[in-house]
Design a protein around this motif. Structure first.
Motif, PDB file in Angstrom:
ATOM      1  N   HIS A  17       6.478   5.862  -8.857  1.00 39.73           N
ATOM      2  CA  HIS A  17       5.076   5.930  -8.449  1.00 39.73           C
ATOM      3  C   HIS A  17       4.982   6.221  -6.948  1.00 39.73           C
ATOM      4  O   HIS A  17       4.201   7.076  -6.515  1.00 39.73           O
ATOM      5  N   VAL A  18       5.772   5.534  -6.145  1.00 42.30           N
ATOM      6  CA  VAL A  18       5.790   5.760  -4.698  1.00 42.30           C
ATOM      7  C   VAL A  18       6.169   7.202  -4.398  1.00 42.30           C
ATOM      8  O   VAL A  18       5.522   7.875  -3.587  1.00 42.30           O
ATOM      9  N   VAL A  19       7.209   7.691  -5.050  1.00 39.91           N
ATOM     10  CA  VAL A  19       7.661   9.068  -4.808  1.00 39.91           C
ATOM     11  C   VAL A  19       6.568  10.062  -5.171  1.00 39.91           C
ATOM     12  O   VAL A  19       6.315  11.021  -4.419  1.00 39.91           O
ATOM     13  N   ARG A  20       5.908   9.855  -6.298  1.00 45.95           N
ATOM     14  CA  ARG A  20       4.824  10.771  -6.699  1.00 45.95           C
ATOM     15  C   ARG A  20       3.716  10.809  -5.649  1.00 45.95           C
ATOM     16  O   ARG A  20       3.154  11.868  -5.360  1.00 45.95           O
ATOM     17  N   ILE A  21       3.413   9.671  -5.062  1.00 43.69           N
ATOM     18  CA  ILE A  21       2.403   9.620  -4.000  1.00 43.69           C
ATOM     19  C   ILE A  21       2.912  10.325  -2.749  1.00 43.69           C
ATOM     20  O   ILE A  21       2.198  11.108  -2.124  1.00 43.69           O
ATOM     21  N   GLU A  22       4.158  10.078  -2.394  1.00 44.32           N
ATOM     22  CA  GLU A  22       4.715  10.662  -1.174  1.00 44.32           C
ATOM     23  C   GLU A  22       4.835  12.189  -1.255  1.00 44.32           C
ATOM     24  O   GLU A  22       4.711  12.867  -0.238  1.00 44.32           O
ATOM     25  N   VAL A  23       5.066  12.719  -2.435  1.00 41.82           N
ATOM     26  CA  VAL A  23       5.143  14.183  -2.574  1.00 41.82           C
ATOM     27  C   VAL A  23       3.776  14.785  -2.916  1.00 41.82           C
ATOM     28  O   VAL A  23       3.671  15.973  -3.217  1.00 41.82           O
ATOM     29  N   GLU A  24       2.779  13.942  -2.869  1.00 39.66           N
ATOM     30  CA  GLU A  24       1.382  14.328  -3.080  1.00 39.66           C
ATOM     31  C   GLU A  24       1.106  14.851  -4.478  1.00 39.66           C
ATOM     32  O   GLU A  24       0.217  15.678  -4.685  1.00 39.66           O
ATOM     33  N   ALA A  25       1.870  14.368  -5.455  1.00 33.98           N
ATOM     34  CA  ALA A  25       1.590  14.682  -6.852  1.00 33.98           C
ATOM     35  C   ALA A  25       0.551  13.709  -7.399  1.00 33.98           C
ATOM     36  O   ALA A  25      -0.030  13.941  -8.458  1.00 33.98           O
ATOM     37  N   GLU A  26       0.333  12.629  -6.664  1.00 33.80           N
ATOM     38  CA  GLU A  26      -0.643  11.602  -7.004  1.00 33.80           C
ATOM     39  C   GLU A  26      -1.363  11.203  -5.730  1.00 33.80           C
ATOM     40  O   GLU A  26      -0.793  11.266  -4.647  1.00 33.80           O
ATOM     41  N   VAL A  27      -2.583  10.755  -5.869  1.00 32.65           N
ATOM     42  CA  VAL A  27      -3.373  10.345  -4.712  1.00 32.65           C
ATOM     43  C   VAL A  27      -3.472   8.824  -4.691  1.00 32.65           C
ATOM     44  O   VAL A  27      -3.652   8.192  -5.734  1.00 32.65           O
ATOM     45  N   ALA A  28      -3.315   8.266  -3.491  1.00 34.82           N
ATOM     46  CA  ALA A  28      -3.480   6.824  -3.312  1.00 34.82           C
ATOM     47  C   ALA A  28      -3.917   6.569  -1.876  1.00 34.82           C
ATOM     48  O   ALA A  28      -3.633   7.376  -0.976  1.00 34.82           O
ATOM     49  N   THR A  29      -4.578   5.471  -1.672  1.00 34.65           N
ATOM     50  CA  THR A  29      -4.947   5.096  -0.312  1.00 34.65           C
ATOM     51  C   THR A  29      -3.717   4.533   0.394  1.00 34.65           C
ATOM     52  O   THR A  29      -2.732   4.147  -0.255  1.00 34.65           O
ATOM     53  N   ASP A  30      -3.767   4.484   1.708  1.00 34.69           N
ATOM     54  CA  ASP A  30      -2.650   3.913   2.465  1.00 34.69           C
ATOM     55  C   ASP A  30      -2.375   2.465   2.048  1.00 34.69           C
ATOM     56  O   ASP A  30      -1.209   2.099   1.856  1.00 34.69           O
ATOM     57  N   PRO A  31      -3.418   1.629   1.895  1.00 40.07           N
ATOM     58  CA  PRO A  31      -3.136   0.255   1.450  1.00 40.07           C
ATOM     59  C   PRO A  31      -2.491   0.184   0.066  1.00 40.07           C
ATOM     60  O   PRO A  31      -1.617  -0.648  -0.182  1.00 40.07           O
ATOM     61  N   GLU A  32      -2.882   1.075  -0.847  1.00 37.46           N
ATOM     62  CA  GLU A  32      -2.261   1.098  -2.179  1.00 37.46           C
ATOM     63  C   GLU A  32      -0.783   1.456  -2.078  1.00 37.46           C
ATOM     64  O   GLU A  32       0.059   0.830  -2.723  1.00 37.46           O
ATOM     65  N   LEU A  33      -0.480   2.459  -1.260  1.00 39.07           N
ATOM     66  CA  LEU A  33       0.909   2.867  -1.082  1.00 39.07           C
ATOM     67  C   LEU A  33       1.719   1.742  -0.445  1.00 39.07           C
ATOM     68  O   LEU A  33       2.842   1.457  -0.872  1.00 39.07           O
ATOM     69  N   GLU A  34       1.162   1.094   0.539  1.00 36.27           N
ATOM     70  CA  GLU A  34       1.862  -0.023   1.190  1.00 36.27           C
ATOM     71  C   GLU A  34       2.122  -1.160   0.208  1.00 36.27           C
ATOM     72  O   GLU A  34       3.203  -1.766   0.225  1.00 36.27           O
ATOM     73  N   ASP A  35       1.149  -1.455  -0.644  1.00 36.25           N
ATOM     74  CA  ASP A  35       1.338  -2.509  -1.658  1.00 36.25           C
ATOM     75  C   ASP A  35       2.473  -2.148  -2.607  1.00 36.25           C
ATOM     76  O   ASP A  35       3.285  -3.010  -2.980  1.00 36.25           O
ATOM     77  N   LEU A  36       2.538  -0.893  -3.019  1.00 35.69           N
ATOM     78  CA  LEU A  36       3.622  -0.452  -3.901  1.00 35.69           C
ATOM     79  C   LEU A  36       4.976  -0.569  -3.202  1.00 35.69           C
ATOM     80  O   LEU A  36       5.959  -1.015  -3.798  1.00 35.69           O
ATOM     81  N   LYS A  37       5.025  -0.181  -1.943  1.00 32.92           N
ATOM     82  CA  LYS A  37       6.276  -0.281  -1.203  1.00 32.92           C
ATOM     83  C   LYS A  37       6.704  -1.740  -1.033  1.00 32.92           C
ATOM     84  O   LYS A  37       7.893  -2.056  -1.108  1.00 32.92           O
TER      85      LYS A  37
END
Length: 82
Positions: A42-62
């Motif tokens: 999920h993190v990788v998909r967000i980082e390669v912009e295949a998925e959209v997430a807010t910065d707080p959502e990404l931080e929570d996943l990390k």
């Protein structure tokens, strides 16, 4: 942006055999392993912009990925003490 591999075999190459042994013999480890890789994908998909997430959502996943990795590492250390 250069992405780092975060799969457990890359993170802990010295525990390759222990990872396999625990995956097939310990249900708790296996569930954590699967969840770790699910969160990581999920993190990788967000980082390669295949998925959209807010910065707080990404931080929570990390943070969740790190917590899972710490727990898995503890189990690996107990399974194969140095």
């Amino acid at each position: 942006m250069s992405l780092q591999a975060h799969d457990l075999h890359t993170e802990f190459p010295e525990y390759r055999d222990a990872i396999h042994a625990l995956k097939v013999s310990d249900n708790h480890f296996s569930r954590l392993f699967d969840r770790y890789h699910e969160v990581n994908r999920h993190v990788v998909r967000i980082e390669v912009e295949a998925e959209v997430a807010t910065d707080p959502e990404l931080e929570d996943l990390k943070k969740e990925r790190l917590k899972l990795k710490d727990e898995l590492f503890g189990l690996l250390q107990r399974f194969s003490p140095a």
